[in-house]
Motif scaffolding. Sequence first.
Motif, PDB file in Angstrom:
ATOM      1  N   HIS A   1       7.508  43.299-106.353  1.00 57.05           N
ATOM      2  CA  HIS A   1       8.235  44.099-107.338  1.00 57.05           C
ATOM      3  C   HIS A   1       9.689  43.640-107.392  1.00 57.05           C
ATOM      4  O   HIS A   1      10.336  43.409-106.360  1.00 57.05           O
ATOM      5  CB  HIS A   1       8.167  45.580-106.976  1.00 57.05           C
ATOM      6  N   GLN A   2      10.209  43.518-108.616  1.00 61.20           N
ATOM      7  CA  GLN A   2      11.588  43.094-108.819  1.00 61.20           C
ATOM      8  C   GLN A   2      12.454  44.303-109.170  1.00 61.20           C
ATOM      9  O   GLN A   2      12.198  44.972-110.174  1.00 61.20           O
ATOM     10  CB  GLN A   2      11.667  42.077-109.951  1.00 61.20           C
ATOM     11  N   PRO A   3      13.454  44.609-108.356  1.00 63.60           N
ATOM     12  CA  PRO A   3      14.351  45.721-108.708  1.00 63.60           C
ATOM     13  C   PRO A   3      15.111  45.409-109.998  1.00 63.60           C
ATOM     14  O   PRO A   3      15.591  44.292-110.204  1.00 63.60           O
ATOM     15  CB  PRO A   3      15.308  45.793-107.505  1.00 63.60           C
ATOM     16  N   LYS A   4      15.194  46.414-110.864  1.00 59.22           N
ATOM     17  CA  LYS A   4      15.896  46.208-112.137  1.00 59.22           C
ATOM     18  C   LYS A   4      17.405  46.343-111.978  1.00 59.22           C
ATOM     19  O   LYS A   4      18.160  45.955-112.871  1.00 59.22           O
ATOM     20  CB  LYS A   4      15.405  47.223-113.171  1.00 59.22           C
ATOM     21  N   THR A   5      17.835  46.892-110.837  1.00 59.05           N
ATOM     22  CA  THR A   5      19.271  47.110-110.629  1.00 59.05           C
ATOM     23  C   THR A   5      19.883  45.913-109.919  1.00 59.05           C
ATOM     24  O   THR A   5      19.198  45.164-109.201  1.00 59.05           O
ATOM     25  CB  THR A   5      19.501  48.371-109.789  1.00 59.05           C
ATOM     26  N   LEU A   6      21.157  45.728-110.110  1.00 55.13           N
ATOM     27  CA  LEU A   6      21.869  44.653-109.429  1.00 55.13           C
ATOM     28  C   LEU A   6      22.054  45.001-107.958  1.00 55.13           C
ATOM     29  O   LEU A   6      22.197  46.176-107.602  1.00 55.13           O
ATOM     30  CB  LEU A   6      23.224  44.428-110.085  1.00 55.13           C
ATOM     31  N   PRO A   7      22.059  44.011-107.078  1.00 48.64           N
ATOM     32  CA  PRO A   7      22.206  44.270-105.636  1.00 48.64           C
ATOM     33  C   PRO A   7      23.643  44.656-105.287  1.00 48.64           C
ATOM     34  O   PRO A   7      24.484  43.809-105.012  1.00 48.64           O
ATOM     35  CB  PRO A   7      21.808  42.943-105.003  1.00 48.64           C
ATOM     36  N   GLN A   8      23.920  45.944-105.282  1.00 44.32           N
ATOM     37  CA  GLN A   8      25.277  46.431-105.007  1.00 44.32           C
ATOM     38  C   GLN A   8      25.508  46.783-103.542  1.00 44.32           C
ATOM     39  O   GLN A   8      26.635  46.932-103.097  1.00 44.32           O
ATOM     40  CB  GLN A   8      25.556  47.681-105.869  1.00 44.32           C
ATOM     41  N   THR A   9      24.423  46.942-102.779  1.00 38.75           N
ATOM     42  CA  THR A   9      24.572  47.490-101.420  1.00 38.75           C
ATOM     43  C   THR A   9      24.330  46.449-100.332  1.00 38.75           C
ATOM     44  O   THR A   9      24.081  46.805 -99.201  1.00 38.75           O
ATOM     45  CB  THR A   9      23.588  48.656-101.225  1.00 38.75           C
ATOM     46  N   LEU A  10      24.378  45.168-100.659  1.00 40.49           N
ATOM     47  CA  LEU A  10      24.167  44.155 -99.631  1.00 40.49           C
ATOM     48  C   LEU A  10      25.305  44.192 -98.621  1.00 40.49           C
ATOM     49  O   LEU A  10      26.475  44.330 -98.971  1.00 40.49           O
ATOM     50  CB  LEU A  10      24.093  42.767-100.268  1.00 40.49           C
ATOM     51  N   SER A  11      24.927  44.025 -97.366  1.00 46.11           N
ATOM     52  CA  SER A  11      25.950  44.040 -96.315  1.00 46.11           C
ATOM     53  C   SER A  11      26.613  42.672 -96.161  1.00 46.11           C
ATOM     54  O   SER A  11      27.511  42.517 -95.350  1.00 46.11           O
ATOM     55  CB  SER A  11      25.304  44.441 -94.981  1.00 46.11           C
ATOM     56  N   SER A  12      26.165  41.668 -96.920  1.00 45.67           N
ATOM     57  CA  SER A  12      26.702  40.319 -96.769  1.00 45.67           C
ATOM     58  C   SER A  12      28.060  40.207 -97.446  1.00 45.67           C
ATOM     59  O   SER A  12      28.269  40.705 -98.550  1.00 45.67           O
ATOM     60  CB  SER A  12      25.736  39.300 -97.374  1.00 45.67           C
ATOM     61  N   PRO A  13      29.015  39.494 -96.801  1.00 42.00           N
ATOM     62  CA  PRO A  13      30.323  39.259 -97.429  1.00 42.00           C
ATOM     63  C   PRO A  13      30.331  38.031 -98.333  1.00 42.00           C
ATOM     64  O   PRO A  13      31.388  37.615 -98.791  1.00 42.00           O
ATOM     65  CB  PRO A  13      31.231  39.046 -96.218  1.00 42.00           C
ATOM     66  N   LEU A  14      29.177  37.446 -98.592  1.00 41.64           N
ATOM     67  CA  LEU A  14      29.129  36.218 -99.377  1.00 41.64           C
ATOM     68  C   LEU A  14      29.591  36.480-100.811  1.00 41.64           C
ATOM     69  O   LEU A  14      29.409  37.570-101.348  1.00 41.64           O
ATOM     70  CB  LEU A  14      27.695  35.660 -99.389  1.00 41.64           C
ATOM     71  N   PRO A  15      30.168  35.468-101.468  1.00 45.83           N
ATOM     72  CA  PRO A  15      30.598  35.635-102.867  1.00 45.83           C
ATOM     73  C   PRO A  15      29.412  36.001-103.773  1.00 45.83           C
ATOM     74  O   PRO A  15      28.292  35.528-103.556  1.00 45.83           O
ATOM     75  CB  PRO A  15      31.171  34.259-103.225  1.00 45.83           C
ATOM     76  N   SER A  16      29.687  36.830-104.757  1.00 47.50           N
ATOM     77  CA  SER A  16      28.607  37.314-105.626  1.00 47.50           C
ATOM     78  C   SER A  16      27.931  36.172-106.384  1.00 47.50           C
ATOM     79  O   SER A  16      26.717  36.212-106.617  1.00 47.50           O
ATOM     80  CB  SER A  16      29.161  38.340-106.613  1.00 47.50           C
ATOM     81  N   HIS A  17      28.698  35.154-106.757  1.00 52.28           N
ATOM     82  CA  HIS A  17      28.081  34.051-107.492  1.00 52.28           C
ATOM     83  C   HIS A  17      27.141  33.258-106.588  1.00 52.28           C
ATOM     84  O   HIS A  17      26.079  32.783-107.032  1.00 52.28           O
ATOM     85  CB  HIS A  17      29.148  33.120-108.067  1.00 52.28           C
ATOM     86  N   TRP A  18      27.508  33.108-105.327  1.00 49.42           N
ATOM     87  CA  TRP A  18      26.621  32.415-104.386  1.00 49.42           C
ATOM     88  C   TRP A  18      25.351  33.224-104.162  1.00 49.42           C
ATOM     89  O   TRP A  18      24.250  32.682-104.112  1.00 49.42           O
ATOM     90  CB  TRP A  18      27.369  32.170-103.081  1.00 49.42           C
ATOM     91  N   ILE A  19      25.501  34.533-104.047  1.00 55.24           N
ATOM     92  CA  ILE A  19      24.322  35.393-103.905  1.00 55.24           C
ATOM     93  C   ILE A  19      23.436  35.282-105.148  1.00 55.24           C
ATOM     94  O   ILE A  19      22.204  35.271-105.045  1.00 55.24           O
ATOM     95  CB  ILE A  19      24.754  36.858-103.661  1.00 55.24           C
ATOM     96  N   ALA A  20      24.051  35.200-106.334  1.00 58.79           N
ATOM     97  CA  ALA A  20      23.269  35.055-107.557  1.00 58.79           C
ATOM     98  C   ALA A  20      22.441  33.770-107.522  1.00 58.79           C
ATOM     99  O   ALA A  20      21.249  33.763-107.878  1.00 58.79           O
ATOM    100  CB  ALA A  20      24.190  35.057-108.777  1.00 58.79           C
ATOM    101  N   LEU A  21      23.052  32.667-107.079  1.00 57.33           N
ATOM    102  CA  LEU A  21      22.297  31.422-106.969  1.00 57.33           C
ATOM    103  C   LEU A  21      21.170  31.563-105.961  1.00 57.33           C
ATOM    104  O   LEU A  21      20.062  31.052-106.169  1.00 57.33           O
ATOM    105  CB  LEU A  21      23.229  30.281-106.569  1.00 57.33           C
ATOM    106  N   ALA A  22      21.437  32.260-104.858  1.00 54.03           N
ATOM    107  CA  ALA A  22      20.408  32.476-103.847  1.00 54.03           C
ATOM    108  C   ALA A  22      19.271  33.331-104.392  1.00 54.03           C
ATOM    109  O   ALA A  22      18.118  33.210-103.958  1.00 54.03           O
ATOM    110  CB  ALA A  22      21.019  33.142-102.615  1.00 54.03           C
ATOM    111  N   ARG A  23      19.587  34.208-105.340  1.00 56.32           N
ATOM    112  CA  ARG A  23      18.551  35.036-105.958  1.00 56.32           C
ATOM    113  C   ARG A  23      17.769  34.287-107.026  1.00 56.32           C
ATOM    114  O   ARG A  23      16.758  34.774-107.517  1.00 56.32           O
ATOM    115  CB  ARG A  23      19.178  36.295-106.570  1.00 56.32           C
ATOM    116  N   GLY A  24      18.261  33.108-107.428  1.00 52.30           N
ATOM    117  CA  GLY A  24      17.567  32.334-108.445  1.00 52.30           C
ATOM    118  C   GLY A  24      17.943  32.692-109.854  1.00 52.30           C
ATOM    119  O   GLY A  24      17.161  32.469-110.784  1.00 52.30           O
TER     120      GLY A  24
END
Length: 1021
Positions: free
Chosen positions: A223-246
């Motif tokens: 299942h794919q969450p329709k909401t953006l990942p706002q609660t990640l505990s990672s300090p990584l940049p959001s754009h890097w996380i976006a690439l990691a999410r595909g």
Amino acid sequence: MSGVATYGTDRENLTRVPEELRTVRKALSGLGLDELFPFDKDERDHQQLHDELLLWSTKDPEPTDDAADTTLVIYCTGHGLADGGRFRLARAGGLRFDPTELVAAVERRRDLRQIVLIIDACFAEQGVDDVVAEARVPGSRTANMDVWSFGAARRADEAQQGAFAHAFADALVRAAHPSWDHEYLDLASVELDVERQLADQPQRTWNVQANQRPCRALPNPLHQPKTLPQTLSSPLPSHWIALARGVHSANRPGWFFTGRTGVLRDVVKHLAGAGPERILVVTGGPGSGKSALLGYLALIGTSSSRITLPTVARARHLVGEDAVTAAGRFDPMDQDGVTRTLAHGLGAAGSTADIVRAAQERCGLTGIVLDQLDDEAPDWLWTELVGPLAAIPGVRLVLGSSRAVLGKVPGPIRLVDLDSDVDGAGDVLNYLTLRVRLARQGLGLHEVVRTAAALAGQACDRFDVASAAADALQGAIRCGVSSSKAEAAAETAAAETARTLCLRIARLHLGDRVTAAVDALSVLCSHHESVALSAVEWATVASDPPGIAVSPDEMVATAFALKSFLEQRHSPDGTLRWRPRFRPLPTQDTSEAERLLLRLPQLNSGATGDWSSVDVAVWPLLVAAAHLETPAGKLIDLPEFLLASPASRVMAAMRKIGNKPEQARRARMWRTVPCEAPPGDRALLLGIGARRYGVPTLAGAPASIGYRPSLGIRWVHPDPSRDKQCTHLATAAPGPASAALTAHEDRTFAIWDPKDGTCLTGPQALPGAPYSVSVTVGKTGVLALLSTRQREVWVIRQSEVAALRSVVPDNAAGGPTLVALHATGLAVTTSGTQAWLLDVEAGELPRQLARMDSTIWQVLLVGTVQAPVAWLVSDTGRIRRVPLRGPARPSPASFPVPHGPLQVAADATGDRLLVVDRSGTVHLRGAGAAATPLMGLHREDVRAAAVNGRWAAVAGVTPGRAAWLDIYDITDLTGHRRIPLDDTPVGVDFVGDDELIVARSCGLMVVDIGETDLPANLRCR
């Protein structure tokens, strides 16, 4: 989970219980469920599970808003016993356990909403019923819970070891599916799947439920969450996380990272201490997925970060609990960002010295991931951070770096090149398949695979390109556009992203000339999928404006640097050619597109030369430029170019002509030229069509390629309107004064001068539809006779039409009337089996000339003024030659044509008669020649014939409706020359020694067949 494998001496041990526990644990953990009471032994007593559940229930805190929907799945396996109508699970030492106590144990858990209890044991049906009954006890807290109980066997069935566990695990895998909406698996579907799998086993499943709401105890792991990942505990940049999410941007939801399994395993082994190298470098061209891979590794590499990820992001991780200690990505716009994230992971202050000191103080292995170390990375990053960290024995570095800076990496390294990953193309396809399934839910698997494969072909094995295409597809579908438009939007996004990556890569080789070079290839290849440019062609079109010349060698180097984005092809002569693998982007600037076309070397080499030597990969470009002015003129006006071009591309070139009437004329002209025919035939038809439709620049097509030098086109009538189609042709005998008469479908006639095709009379109306026509040029001018099936005859004198009475006696037998005229004014008319002679000029009454034994089928009146001759041919093939004046010549006795006549013709002297019978055989009488087969003809083929002192001509159509004209040398009827015609022939006749007038449905033309011997390769085709 609980399972008892050993029972002591009173019951058989179950050897596969450990396997069942491992199988179900793996399956449920794969759904994202947490095991409340994990154990590492091969079995656990049911009572022990009860006690732990009871303790968990009693320690339950007061429910809060964010923890109000706890669900619980319980799995029990082992021996099942039917004990006096009650079901019990066997324990070691002869003890027994009531599974209903498991439900009672969690009664006090106030945040518990749903329970699924699975009993994998013999006779489980009774236990399932008891569990549900316990849950329904009035007044109990479980009465307000949703409870499902699932048994591996019915009341009298024995469960087979391992059967249910494996079937249940397989059913969970099959039930999982990518979805934005289905957050949980359908338990009913899972139960049906298990039952289907156990159909060949001696056990049947049983399930009972006490619930009012859908089951939410089994999450859908895809299942794919329709909401953006706002609660990640990672300090990584959001754009890097976006690439990691595909995904391509941080404002898009979803977790789509797919593939790279082999590379991930290598990286994880390196972080775990495998190999002597302390640095592993992940490299690859732009868009290969380096940042996505390392970002995904950073997200799932630590338990604190991984626990905040949705199940779909954790479902396939290969990383240990804390393989990555710290991670960072260099950003030229925020150069301190990399040190902040590294310091956060290592618990250090923000300076590079603090980071290195914190890494030195750690015990054991320390995994550090650094990304985006390319040519923009400052030197301090290498000297103050990477170098010192690599010198620490316990540190394992994973760097994402471009090939250009590999020389800056200190010490021995292990290199992983994503461009060389053999699974890369398959991973991109799998990624796109997932994205398409989610974007177009409800679409059949075949259509999903087709769409994904089409997009994968545009993605150039690059995840960046695939991600952009998938995001565009999803966005377009959400906007409600059609599937075809959504796919087109995805292909455009892929092409734009690929172009951007090409510019980045090629800039190293071309500098400021990169845009002109990349866009020139894209624009030119957008004309057709067969277009591909050689290095010389590419360099020539890219060297504009003057002053930024690009050499072919630079183009070759650029092409190899862009190998992931370009398709390499080989010309027949071995020349390398390239075109984009992604959809080439055309330019919206028409003048720019034309400018690029006109820079092709083929259009700037002076004389046109041999067009047949032009590579097929360039033809669409030449055709696209055919309407433009080149040093050689407009290609569309060069017959040799048009005839060498693919026919469909010529039509496309003609559609570019701005003048609509001119465009229509050329299109009709080109339709007369067959696609599959010898070059000479196509050239002749092009020349005929050019004259017919008024395209004078192409009228010399046959001569331009040297087609049959002895064959010339004297003139061709312009194309008439549809109701002016020609139906009959009659000509006067060759001489100083000659004429040709045509009758038309609209019941009109016209008289023409065969010398140049000018109209002498008409078109004028006729009183009826003609059946037989004849024309001559007498002392008073043009004289013609026309007859009808109703035995009416008209005479035409100097364009005046008058009825001619008493040309056939009133008592003559019935049948259509045939007429034939001679230059002396004599005429022969026939009806039935009789023929009559009259002098039209003198107004004489008809007198009987001859009688045949069957109906007269054709009459011909030829010969000189001193010795006119009539040829009479009956429908049975009997032929008579009748002299009308002068000394009588020997007349052949009546002789039959074997199969009846189809076409007949006589020469002007009256000495020869050409007959084509219904079998397709040619007979020449009067010159001593024997009948000769005319091979390949059928009775419906032959439409007209003519003969003179040297030549014989036969015209017709093939079964495929292609029109033709065969020319014979009457001294050797075994050979002939076939000339193609542009329309169905209706009549032919000689108007000179070598000049032949041909009447087609569309009008008249005169050709000169010349003085030439027939080539051997044209004999009896």
